[in-house]
Design an enzyme around this catalytic site. Structure first.
Site, PDB file in Angstrom:
ATOM      1  N   ASP A  24     -90.968   8.440  -6.743  1.00 55.27           N
ATOM      2  CA  ASP A  24     -89.988   7.361  -6.659  1.00 55.27           C
ATOM      3  C   ASP A  24     -88.706   7.858  -5.994  1.00 55.27           C
ATOM      4  OD1 ASP A  24     -88.869   4.866  -7.098  1.00 55.27           O
ATOM      5  OD2 ASP A  24     -89.426   4.796  -9.218  1.00 55.27           O
TER       6      ASP A  24
ATOM      7  N   ASP B   9     -91.058  -4.100  -7.102  1.00 54.58           N
ATOM      8  CA  ASP B   9     -90.953  -4.145  -8.562  1.00 54.58           C
ATOM      9  C   ASP B   9     -91.231  -5.551  -9.075  1.00 54.58           C
ATOM     10  OD1 ASP B   9     -90.432  -1.510  -9.017  1.00 54.58           O
ATOM     11  OD2 ASP B   9     -88.261  -1.719  -9.085  1.00 54.58           O
TER      12      ASP B   9
END
Ligand code: GLA
Length: 690
Positions: free
Chosen positions: A448, A511
């Site tokens: 990430d 997301d």
């Protein structure tokens, strides 16, 4: 193949259905005579006899906007992809042609400044119809400031109009397709964030304004770079159009010292016919053949614990989720944020990549063993380019973060960015992850990157160096741990590009896991990137981000359009939901080779009442269609959904109902799937050729 006609100083770069014809004019400028349908060398040479249309006013250079290497200087007033400043302040480049190197699919044209010892190489490499282009700059003189070094400037032919297609977005709403008439002047798409970005993605397509999903010529380019970038679409008043793309952004410059070399990333260009659908399929095919490291593998069905647990990670809780996931048919179990250091919330622990001793007193071993025992692979979330000020790493090395003297250290999600351009930080990064992978039987990393740069200043070492070190660490980790697969994530889809895809196996698309929003995001994603890399989770209803309630089947069917994954709080699902989910996972496994390795046809775009996407096996023997109805209007009959690329003489059997359809009928009238009566109805239809 590449043909060279030395007499006419002409090169013809041809793929199976397109050609790129380059001519070096008397001033040694590489003029693009043609980019479009495939030509024979003889047809290409005939272009030399055709004079360019002269502008009405002789003050316009009729050739401006027709060169694939545009350096500042002379009568060039438009956008220059190559801009330098010599030590004495001179900004004009006067390049002379010094030679070529040529192989079957590769061409290097070399130039040098006529006075200053600066050499410029233009590299071309053919992969089918895709042309990969990059520059190499070599400086033997006093230090030179490189203001801009675009990997490629693509010259479009004169069209009746120009329409630009790209994607725009933001966190949770990435890759929204945007088509607009190309304005006169310069349209700049860029990221100044140090990462590819959610806001724009480094690719563009141009057509004459009449192309559709199934018809029309499309010119496209895509940059393989995961840092800040700039893509300029220039439309001159003379109707010449160029697309020029490269790394860096205004006002970042590079200092090229004596004896130093600058190699730009690749910018790939592609001419296709057959509309946006054909352009996308050609890009997908290119990535499957030439970009992705393990494209031939089928990606496993993944479970990720983030939405189920947030930071509340425990051994027992993860094992309970893993057991439930395994029963559902999941093949890869990924523990997300919250397993390490003091990371019990987002303000501490980033940088301390060892298991949280209170949560995992015996390390990750017991969890990994249980996951493996359940027959699944084990994956782990990391965000290794970052640090929380509240961490052991930051306390030991506060100077390791990107910062400037006398400036604040702006925090974002309570974190700062490590300065990977410092060799000791790069070494630490590799050592830390290498050790994590060596000590634990980890099969998969979700890598990430949750915040962009701030206070970086116009220091080229840092902007470029960060990405170069990232690539280098990824390459070294892959070499040292060849079984490990990697997912690229940046707060969702903030780091998706052809550069990161060369080194990773899939990406986290967004997301936002709301299935309705996902239809748009996935539609935009698919314009350039293949389903084979598009991570898509089924999460809970109501959706934790949007609050929208959507039935389980619809959520699954949307996620089946990419790499099916599950991210819900499984311990709260009813037995009926768990059982239905297991059936849907099994359905996906049956069509998975078509989705991941087949050819994608966007049948109906999202936005209307119905949308649909079709995947076709490369041998045409099977096809899968996912159909979504968002809302039904009373009294409105669903239209048929004509399929694509089937054999009109063949018959196709529906694996669920046994019904047999004629290919010709499916192509002309389409499928009439039986959808449930209400809103958010969906279906998967799997047809096998008899
Ligand atoms: C980012 C990612 C999410 C999740 C969180 C964890 O937002 O995009 O999927 O991993 O970080 O903090």
């Amino acid at each position: 193949m590449i043909h060279h006609d030395s007499e006419h100083r002409l090169w013809v770069l041809s793929g199976p259905s397109s050609s790129y014809v380059l001519h070096l004019d008397d001033a040694d400028r590489p003029r693009v005579l043609h980019w479009g349908p495939r030509f024979t060398p003889e047809q290409a040479a005939s272009l030399l006899l055709r004079l360019p249309p002269l502008g009405f006013r002789p003050v316009e250079d009729p050739l401006e906007g027709s060169f694939d290497l545009v350096a500042t200087g002379g009568l060039c007033y438009g956008n220059a992809g190559l801009q330098v400043r010599f030590a004495d302040g001179t900004r004009d480049l006067e390049l002379v042609y010094t030679g070529q190197r040529r192989a079957d699919r590769e061409l290097v044209l070399t130039y040098a400044d006529r006075h200053y010892p600066l050499a410029v190489e233009c590299h071309y490499r053919l992969h089918g119809d895709v042309i990969e282009r990059h520059l190499v700059l070599r400086n033997e003189g006093e230090p030179v400031t490189v203001v801009r070094a675009d990997s490629a400037t693509w010259v479009l032919p004169r069209l009746n109009g120009y329409r630009l297609s790209s994607v725009r977005g933001q966190w949770g709403a990435e890759t929204r397709v945007h088509r607009t008439e190309l304005p006169y002047g310069e349209t700049v798409m860029t990221s100044r964030r140090g990462v590819t970005s959610h806001q724009a993605n480094p690719w563009a397509m141009v057509d004459d304004g009449t192309a559709g999903e199934e018809h029309g010529a499309v010119y496209s380019c895509a940059l393989a770079w995961s840092g800040s970038w700039r893509l300029t679409a220039q439309r001159l008043p003379t109707e010449r159009v160029t697309l020029s793309a490269g790394f860096g952004h205004d006002p970042v410059t590079w200092e090229l010292g004596t004896g130093e070399e600058l190699v730009t990333p690749v910018c790939a260009g592609l001419y296709t016919e057959g509309g946006f659908g054909a352009a996308s399929r050609a890009w997908h095919d290119h990535q499957l053949r030439h970009v992705l490291p393990h494209a031939g593998e089928l990606r496993p069905v993944l479970y990720n614990s983030w939405e189920a647990t947030g930071f509340d990670v425990s051994l027992d809780g993860q094992i309970r989720l893993a057991e439930s996931a395994a029963r559902m048919g999941v093949e890869l179990f990924v523990v997300d944020d919250g397993w390490f250091g003091a990371r019990t919330h987002d303000a501490a622990g980033l940088g301390d990549w060892y298991p949280n001793p209170r949560r995992f007193p015996d390390g990750l071993g017991p969890l990994i063993d249980r996951v493996h025992e359940l027959g699944m692979l084990f994956g782990l979330w990391v965000e290794p380019e970052m640090v929380n000020p509240d961490s052991d790493l930051y306390r030991a090395h506060p100077d390791w973060v990107i910062h400037r003297p006398h400036r604040r250290r702006t925090e974002h999600r309570n974190q700062l960015v490590l300065d990977l351009s410092r060799p000791e930080v790069g070494d630490w990064l590799f050592r830390t992850l290498d050790e994590l992978l060596a000590k634990n039987a980890i099969d998969f990393l979700k890598w990430d990157m949750n915040r962009p740069f701030t206070e970086a200043g116009p220091d080229e070492r840092l902007w470029l160096g960060h990405v170069q070190t990232l690539y280098d660490v990824l390459d070294r980790l892959r070499a040292a741990h060849p079984h490990v697969r990697i997912e690229s994530c940046s707060s969702g889809g903030g780091r998706v590009d052809l550069g990161i895809l060369r080194r990773t196996d899939q990406v986290w698309t967004s997301d936002n896991t709301d299935a309705l929003d996902r239809l748009d995001i996935q539609h935009g994603f698919s314009q350039l990137y293949p389903a084979r890399v598009m991570g898509a989770w089924v999460t809970d209803s109501p959706n934790p981000y949007t609050g929208r309630e959507i039935p389980l089947d619809f959520r699954f069917h949307v996620a089946m359009a990419g790499l099916l994954s599950i991210g819900g709080a499984l311990t709260e699902w009813s037995q009926a939901e768990l059982d239905r989910a297991a059936e849907l996972v099994a359905d996906y496994k049956r069509i998975r080779p078509l989705v991941q390795h087949g050819r994608q046809h966007r049948l109906l775009p999202p936005g209307g009442e119905l949308s649909a996407v079709q995947y076709l096996a490369s041998d045409g023997a099977e096809t899968a269609v996912l159909v979504f109805r968002r809302a039904r209007r009373f009294g409105h009959a669903d239209p048929g959904i004509p399929l694509r690329a089937l054999d009109p003489r063949a018959r196709y059997r529906d694996t669920a109902t046994g019904e047999v359809h004629h290919g010709a009928v499916l192509l002309a009238h389409g499928l009439f799937p039986e959808l449930a009566p209400g809103d958010y109805a969906s279906a998967l239809i799997h047809l096998i050729r008899e």
